[in-house]
Scaffold this motif. Structure first.
Motif, PDB file in Angstrom:
ATOM      1  N   ALA A 110     -37.087 -39.372   4.613  1.00  0.00           N
ATOM      2  CA  ALA A 110     -35.783 -39.895   5.000  1.00  0.00           C
ATOM      3  C   ALA A 110     -34.745 -38.783   5.139  1.00  0.00           C
ATOM      4  O   ALA A 110     -34.706 -37.840   4.349  1.00  0.00           O
ATOM      5  N   ASP A 111     -33.902 -38.924   6.133  1.00  0.00           N
ATOM      6  CA  ASP A 111     -32.815 -37.977   6.375  1.00  0.00           C
ATOM      7  C   ASP A 111     -31.752 -38.172   5.295  1.00  0.00           C
ATOM      8  O   ASP A 111     -31.055 -39.198   5.275  1.00  0.00           O
ATOM      9  N   GLY A 112     -31.626 -37.212   4.393  1.00  0.00           N
ATOM     10  CA  GLY A 112     -30.705 -37.340   3.274  1.00  0.00           C
ATOM     11  C   GLY A 112     -29.251 -37.454   3.681  1.00  0.00           C
ATOM     12  O   GLY A 112     -28.420 -37.927   2.895  1.00  0.00           O
ATOM     13  N   ARG A 113     -28.941 -37.043   4.910  1.00  0.00           N
ATOM     14  CA  ARG A 113     -27.565 -37.187   5.372  1.00  0.00           C
ATOM     15  C   ARG A 113     -27.141 -38.643   5.406  1.00  0.00           C
ATOM     16  O   ARG A 113     -25.956 -38.959   5.218  1.00  0.00           O
ATOM     17  N   LEU A 114     -28.094 -39.562   5.631  1.00  0.00           N
ATOM     18  CA  LEU A 114     -27.738 -40.979   5.648  1.00  0.00           C
ATOM     19  C   LEU A 114     -27.207 -41.401   4.287  1.00  0.00           C
ATOM     20  O   LEU A 114     -26.211 -42.128   4.202  1.00  0.00           O
ATOM     21  N   ARG A 115     -27.864 -40.967   3.202  1.00  0.00           N
ATOM     22  CA  ARG A 115     -27.416 -41.377   1.872  1.00  0.00           C
ATOM     23  C   ARG A 115     -25.975 -40.955   1.617  1.00  0.00           C
ATOM     24  O   ARG A 115     -25.161 -41.743   1.130  1.00  0.00           O
ATOM     25  N   SER A 116     -25.650 -39.725   1.942  1.00  0.00           N
ATOM     26  CA  SER A 116     -24.305 -39.234   1.652  1.00  0.00           C
ATOM     27  C   SER A 116     -23.264 -39.848   2.588  1.00  0.00           C
ATOM     28  O   SER A 116     -22.189 -40.257   2.139  1.00  0.00           O
ATOM     29  N   VAL A 117     -23.582 -39.929   3.873  1.00  0.00           N
ATOM     30  CA  VAL A 117     -22.618 -40.480   4.835  1.00  0.00           C
ATOM     31  C   VAL A 117     -22.387 -41.963   4.581  1.00  0.00           C
ATOM     32  O   VAL A 117     -21.245 -42.438   4.568  1.00  0.00           O
ATOM     33  N   PHE A 118     -23.477 -42.707   4.362  1.00  0.00           N
ATOM     34  CA  PHE A 118     -23.356 -44.145   4.157  1.00  0.00           C
ATOM     35  C   PHE A 118     -22.546 -44.440   2.898  1.00  0.00           C
ATOM     36  O   PHE A 118     -21.650 -45.307   2.909  1.00  0.00           O
ATOM     37  N   SER A 119     -22.836 -43.737   1.820  1.00  0.00           N
ATOM     38  CA  SER A 119     -22.133 -43.983   0.560  1.00  0.00           C
ATOM     39  C   SER A 119     -20.649 -43.686   0.685  1.00  0.00           C
ATOM     40  O   SER A 119     -19.808 -44.461   0.200  1.00  0.00           O
ATOM     41  N   ARG A 120     -20.308 -42.585   1.327  1.00  0.00           N
ATOM     42  CA  ARG A 120     -18.890 -42.250   1.497  1.00  0.00           C
ATOM     43  C   ARG A 120     -18.178 -43.309   2.332  1.00  0.00           C
ATOM     44  O   ARG A 120     -17.038 -43.685   2.033  1.00  0.00           O
ATOM     45  N   ALA A 121     -18.851 -43.776   3.367  1.00  0.00           N
ATOM     46  CA  ALA A 121     -18.238 -44.795   4.231  1.00  0.00           C
ATOM     47  C   ALA A 121     -17.997 -46.087   3.458  1.00  0.00           C
ATOM     48  O   ALA A 121     -16.948 -46.735   3.602  1.00  0.00           O
ATOM     49  N   MET A 122     -18.970 -46.480   2.625  1.00  0.00           N
ATOM     50  CA  MET A 122     -18.800 -47.697   1.834  1.00  0.00           C
ATOM     51  C   MET A 122     -17.667 -47.541   0.827  1.00  0.00           C
ATOM     52  O   MET A 122     -16.861 -48.464   0.616  1.00  0.00           O
ATOM     53  N   LEU A 123     -17.584 -46.380   0.188  1.00  0.00           N
ATOM     54  CA  LEU A 123     -16.524 -46.144  -0.786  1.00  0.00           C
ATOM     55  C   LEU A 123     -15.150 -46.148  -0.129  1.00  0.00           C
ATOM     56  O   LEU A 123     -14.155 -46.528  -0.751  1.00  0.00           O
ATOM     57  N   ARG A 124     -15.083 -45.723   1.130  1.00  0.00           N
ATOM     58  CA  ARG A 124     -13.810 -45.758   1.872  1.00  0.00           C
ATOM     59  C   ARG A 124     -13.455 -47.162   2.308  1.00  0.00           C
ATOM     60  O   ARG A 124     -12.357 -47.405   2.812  1.00  0.00           O
ATOM     61  N   GLY A 125     -14.379 -48.099   2.152  1.00  0.00           N
ATOM     62  CA  GLY A 125     -14.114 -49.464   2.577  1.00  0.00           C
ATOM     63  C   GLY A 125     -14.350 -49.697   4.054  1.00  0.00           C
ATOM     64  O   GLY A 125     -13.804 -50.646   4.630  1.00  0.00           O
ATOM     65  N   GLN A 126     -15.190 -48.864   4.664  1.00  0.00           N
ATOM     66  CA  GLN A 126     -15.467 -49.060   6.091  1.00  0.00           C
ATOM     67  C   GLN A 126     -16.210 -50.365   6.317  1.00  0.00           C
ATOM     68  O   GLN A 126     -17.009 -50.799   5.487  1.00  0.00           O
ATOM     69  N   GLY A 127     -15.967 -50.976   7.441  1.00  0.00           N
ATOM     70  CA  GLY A 127     -16.651 -52.205   7.797  1.00  0.00           C
ATOM     71  C   GLY A 127     -15.982 -53.433   7.207  1.00  0.00           C
ATOM     72  O   GLY A 127     -14.870 -53.378   6.661  1.00  0.00           O
ATOM     73  N   VAL A 128     -16.674 -54.558   7.304  1.00  0.00           N
ATOM     74  CA  VAL A 128     -16.116 -55.816   6.833  1.00  0.00           C
ATOM     75  C   VAL A 128     -16.074 -55.849   5.308  1.00  0.00           C
ATOM     76  O   VAL A 128     -16.813 -55.124   4.633  1.00  0.00           O
ATOM     77  N   ASP A 129     -15.198 -56.678   4.777  1.00  0.00           N
ATOM     78  CA  ASP A 129     -15.222 -56.961   3.346  1.00  0.00           C
ATOM     79  C   ASP A 129     -16.430 -57.867   3.109  1.00  0.00           C
ATOM     80  O   ASP A 129     -16.463 -59.014   3.564  1.00  0.00           O
ATOM     81  N   GLN A 130     -17.424 -57.341   2.411  1.00  0.00           N
ATOM     82  CA  GLN A 130     -18.695 -58.050   2.355  1.00  0.00           C
ATOM     83  C   GLN A 130     -18.610 -59.335   1.537  1.00  0.00           C
ATOM     84  O   GLN A 130     -19.234 -60.343   1.888  1.00  0.00           O
ATOM     85  N   ARG A 131     -17.869 -59.331   0.463  1.00  0.00           N
ATOM     86  CA  ARG A 131     -17.722 -60.568  -0.309  1.00  0.00           C
ATOM     87  C   ARG A 131     -17.014 -61.633   0.517  1.00  0.00           C
ATOM     88  O   ARG A 131     -17.453 -62.793   0.576  1.00  0.00           O
ATOM     89  N   ARG A 132     -15.922 -61.268   1.152  1.00  0.00           N
ATOM     90  CA  ARG A 132     -15.191 -62.239   1.956  1.00  0.00           C
ATOM     91  C   ARG A 132     -16.064 -62.756   3.100  1.00  0.00           C
ATOM     92  O   ARG A 132     -16.037 -63.946   3.430  1.00  0.00           O
ATOM     93  N   THR A 133     -16.869 -61.875   3.670  1.00  0.00           N
ATOM     94  CA  THR A 133     -17.719 -62.272   4.792  1.00  0.00           C
ATOM     95  C   THR A 133     -18.715 -63.356   4.392  1.00  0.00           C
ATOM     96  O   THR A 133     -18.859 -64.370   5.077  1.00  0.00           O
TER      97      THR A 133
END
Length: 292
Positions: free
Chosen positions: A182-205
């Motif tokens: 697995a490309d380790g860049r996905l782990r770091s990029v994805f985690s940072r994006a989630m911590l920034r609140g990118q995308g929909v609010d998953q609970r509300r969704t």
């Protein structure tokens, strides 16, 4: 039942899929971080394929798919959701349910919240948390182990530990290879994006969704707070409860396939009935033989 394999080119990179082709209606299966579509082999090669069209894919940077052409864009929850949307469009899928595991479940929720024609969600090892760090802490156990999900470069010890956390003592040798590939860049990029609140609010969704939603977790999941699910208010919660599978950890579909597949079959029938009752019948699929 035969399983066919093909590679679909997307704007994010080449995506490898497995597809049973035949079946009443499609189900798309999305694996977790460091895994591949082969983790769903106990669904692809089961009685489920007699009644449902099962489609599993390798996310960009995983398995036999290529690494992302633009990692900073693709390796986010919105980027991965967009990539799967392109694959679905190439396969002629209009409305379809998704089985999402761990990271794959978060991508599935993003797709549902973005209006991508999702007719149902079965989520394993995926607490639908509010945006940001505090939200994530509500649904996950804070530990040093969970930090592996955001670590870009794995040592051989990290690979072994992550494999153990995901599969316990039921692992397959190929799973270790998948984690190492697995490309380790996905782990770091994805985690940072989630911590920034990118995308929909998953609970509300999930709480506002008008589609059937199933939560299936292993009793011994090392990452997920099972108590979190009791506080969710889901309109169409499958069988009226969040399911917990005894004797299973983070990957109940792999660890307890017979029980899980029976539950998945019931869920897919629930989705089909809901679609029929609401007049949103799926047009099934328009397979383009040229891509195989």
């Amino acid at each position: 039942m035969d399983v066919f394999h093909c590679t679909i080119d997307t704007s994010h990179g080449a995506v490898r899929i497995s597809d049973t082709i035949d079946g009443a209606a499609p189900l798309v299966m999305i694996h977790g971080s460091g895994s591949s579509r082969t983790v769903f082999s106990r669904q692809l090669h089961s009685h489920l394929s007699r009644n449902w069209r099962l489609i599993a894919l390798d996310l960009p940077g995983h398995g036999e798919s290529s690494d992302a052409r633009d990692p900073q864009s693709t390796y986010t929850v919105t980027g991965l959701a967009d990539c799967i949307g392109e694959v679905a469009a190439r396969l002629g899928l209009n409305r379809f349910p998704v089985l999402g595991w761990s990271l794959g479940g978060h991508v599935a929720i993003e797709m549902a919240g973005s209006g991508n024609g999702i007719s149902g969600l079965m989520l394993c090892g995926t607490p639908p948390v509010p945006s940001g760090l505090l939200g994530m802490l509500r649904g996950f156990h804070p530990s040093f182990d969970i930090l592996l999900a955001s670590k870009e470069n794995f040592t051989s010890r990290d690979v072994e530990r992550f494999q153990s956390l995901c599969f316990g003592d039921t692992s397959n040798p190929s799973f270790r290879d998948a984690i190492a590939r697995a490309d380790g860049r996905l782990r770091s990029v994805f985690s940072r994006a989630m911590l920034r609140g990118q995308g929909v609010d998953q609970r509300r969704t999930v709480e506002q969704a008008d589609i059937p939603i199933a939560f299936v977790n292993g009793f011994y999941d090392p990452f997920v707070k099972l108590s979190y699910f009791s506080g969710l208010n889901i309109q169409l919660l499958f069988e009226g409860k969040a399911h917990v599978m005894e004797g299973a950890g983070h990957a109940p579909f792999w660890e307890k396939p017979e029980s899980f597949n029976s539950m998945l079959d019931r869920f897919l029938n629930t989705v089909a009935a809901h679609e029929a009752n609401t007049g949103l019948k799926d047009h099934h699929f328009l397979s383009n033989g040229s891509v195989f």
